[in-house]
Scaffold this active site. Structure first.
Site, PDB file in Angstrom:
ATOM      1  N   LYS A 269      18.833 -13.430  11.383  1.00 17.65           N
ATOM      2  CA  LYS A 269      17.993 -14.095   9.878  1.00 17.65           C
ATOM      3  C   LYS A 269      17.299 -13.165   9.306  1.00 17.65           C
ATOM      4  O   LYS A 269      17.005 -11.954   9.704  1.00 17.65           O
ATOM      5  CB  LYS A 269      16.801 -14.874  10.743  1.00 17.65           C
ATOM      6  CG  LYS A 269      17.284 -16.070  11.477  1.00 17.65           C
ATOM      7  CD  LYS A 269      16.023 -16.850  12.390  1.00 17.65           C
ATOM      8  CE  LYS A 269      16.458 -18.120  13.008  1.00 17.65           C
ATOM      9  NZ  LYS A 269      16.723 -19.120  11.970  1.00 17.65           N
ATOM     10  N   ARG A 343      22.410 -26.348  18.933  1.00 19.39           N
ATOM     11  CA  ARG A 343      23.313 -27.459  19.017  1.00 19.39           C
ATOM     12  C   ARG A 343      24.141 -27.126  20.170  1.00 19.39           C
ATOM     13  O   ARG A 343      24.629 -27.965  20.912  1.00 19.39           O
ATOM     14  CB  ARG A 343      24.031 -27.890  18.014  1.00 19.39           C
ATOM     15  CG  ARG A 343      24.831 -26.671  17.416  1.00 19.39           C
ATOM     16  CD  ARG A 343      25.234 -26.908  15.975  1.00 19.39           C
ATOM     17  NE  ARG A 343      24.319 -26.704  15.040  1.00 19.39           N
ATOM     18  CZ  ARG A 343      24.214 -26.930  13.647  1.00 19.39           C
ATOM     19  NH1 ARG A 343      25.274 -27.404  13.008  1.00 19.39           N
ATOM     20  NH2 ARG A 343      23.026 -26.737  12.973  1.00 19.39           N
TER      21      ARG A 343
END
Length: 491
Positions: A269, A343
């Site tokens: 990120k 996820r």
């Protein structure tokens, strides 16, 4: 935590708080604000004096409005007029939060409850008081004096004790979730999180806890959790917390994403997106706290919580974009973005729940996508389910608790985006509709519980940028209040 005491007569009367309602609208405009009638005896002249202040101070009675009036040499020495709007539970919660801030320089206050106050009114008021008085700090510096006790003056104190106890437990568990989420990741890793759950569970009877470490995760086939946690020096964990009351007829499984810090892994990120990634386990914090709350309130519903915990770091052992991951149920995922890691751990936990736990209802909460905030802003979670009744019931409970969510679609024509040439599924296709695609991916792991499954993407409302009603700057504990309201309706 701020002490709340019910009483029929004040033990001391330094500051007296009187609720003020908004006036009813008429053709000629808004009617003047009015004092809420109290059934308790007040010192002579206080009610008349307070009523005279309303027009002089131009008070509207809107929820959260406050006005302080000094009365030197008299008892009480201070009057605090508190706007409660139209008297809805939401308005009372907002009023309680405003009172906690307006009286933060006091040590003790007394609030005269309206004569017709409902239990829900008192519950909302107390939740607002306790949640808005929350602060998280890690420092040895001395704290400024803070409000220590609120007396609630009522004609029938016993009639409100259950409401106050429920509000206190709800606020305590929400504050626990806030503490877990606010804690910096220099302290918080999967082992630490599991230890906090163990310590909290030890204080409550009939709770069963199992914590799987990396060896058990490998032996049982939790490939998603192991992949995401493989780049960190702090190995992953899977917390399984089970509340099993003897009279339970419904079994709910709650699953919460528990990424204790998220660098994005190899798909790293940018710094602005990484600085608050200590909050990426807010879903796990919420479901754990809700389960502890169910046990503390002795709710007659079995609740099993699964918190897959991992730290997504960059290292030579981190999983790579393009890797194929085998999950608990044997399904394989191609992942081309290691920053779509939540996820992957949820897929393992959902598959385990569907295969091994036989839930009547399966609900997961996750700080899953930034797309949640783009679609719905900072206050709403995105709710997904094929079960209309389950969705309606949870939405109603979330709203009653003072939280907010919006139901989103699960369009069948988006399923093609999950196709992979190499694996059963592509976990992170770059095809837009990020929150919807993530929900569709998770649904693939729910097995025969698909028609009883619900997912909430709650990344945006898990964090507040500043004080707002009962929220304080930082972690909100979003989901704890809504889940507890909902669990309280099941049997």
């Amino acid at each position: 935590m701020l002490a709340i005491r019910l009483t029929a007569g004040p033990g001391r009367l330094d500051t007296l708080v009187l609720p003020v309602h908004t006036g009813a609208a008429t053709d000629g405009g808004d009617a003047p604000a009015t004092l809420a009638p109290t059934g308790s005896a007040l010192p002579d002249g206080v009610s008349a004096e307070a009523a005279a202040l309303l027009p002089a101070a131009r008070l509207t009675g809107r929820a959260g409005e406050t006005y302080r009036h000094l009365r030197p040499t008299r008892t009480p020495g201070r009057l605090l007029l508190l706007g409660v709007g139209e008297g809805t539970d939401r308005h009372w919660r907002t009023a309680g939060a405003a009172l906690a801030r307006a009286a933060s320089d006091e040590t003790h206050i007394t609030l005269a409850l309206p004569a017709d106050a409902a239990e829900g009114t008192v519950r909302a008021l107390v939740e607002g008081l306790l949640l808005a008085s929350y602060r998280f700090r890690m420092t040895d510096a001395g704290e400024r004096p803070a409000l220590a006790e609120v007396e609630l003056l009522a004609t029938d104190p016993d009639g409100y004790r259950d409401a106050v106890d429920t509000a206190r437990t709800t606020a305590e568990m929400t504050r626990f979730a806030r503490d877990l989420t606010n804690t910096p990741s220099s302290v918080k890793n999967p082992q630490w999180f599991a230890a906090q759950v163990e310590a909290a569970a030890a204080d409550l009877p009939d709770l069963h806890l199992r914590v799987r470490g990396p060896e058990e995760l490998a032996a049982e086939g939790f490939g998603g959790i192991l992949a995401v946690g493989g780049g960190s020096a702090s190995p992953p964990r899977l917390v399984e917390l089970d509340w099993r009351p003897a009279d339970a007829r419904t079994h709910v499984v709650l699953v919460g994403k528990g990424i204790t810090f998220d660098t994005g892994g190899i798909s790293i990120k940018p710094v602005p997106a990484m600085k608050l990634m200590r909050k990426d386990m807010a879903g796990a914090a919420a479901v754990v706290a809700a389960t502890l709350g169910a046990a503390a309130l002795r709710l007659p519903v079995r609740v099993t919580t699964l918190a897959p915990l991992a730290e997504n770091m960059v290292s030579g052992s981190a999983f790579r974009p393009g890797d194929i991951i085998r999950h608990y149920d044997g399904t394989t995922s191609e992942t081309t973005n290691s920053d779509a890691e939540g996820r992957l751990v949820l897929a393992d936990a959902l598959a385990y729940a569907a295969r091994e736990l036989a839930p009547d209802l399966l609900v997961d909460l996750a700080t899953l996508t930034g797309a949640n905030a783009v679609a719905l802003g900072k206050r709403h979670g995105a709710l997904y389910s094929e079960n209309d009744q389950l969705a309606a019931d949870l939405l109603a409970a979330i709203d009653a608790a003072g939280e907010a969510a919006w139901r989103m679609p699960l369009p069948a024509d988006y399923l093609e985006h999950l196709g992979s040439d190499l694996a059963d599924l592509h976990s992170s296709p770059d095809r837009g509709a990020g929150s919807v695609i993530a929900a569709l991916y998770l649904r693939e792991f729910t097995g025969d519980t698909r028609d009883r499954w619900l997912h909430i993407d709650m990344s945006a409302p898990s964090w507040a940028d500043g004080d707002d009603a009962e929220l304080t700057r930082g972690a909100t504990g979003w989901g704890v209040r809504g889940l507890l309201r909902w669990l309280g309706t099941l049997s």
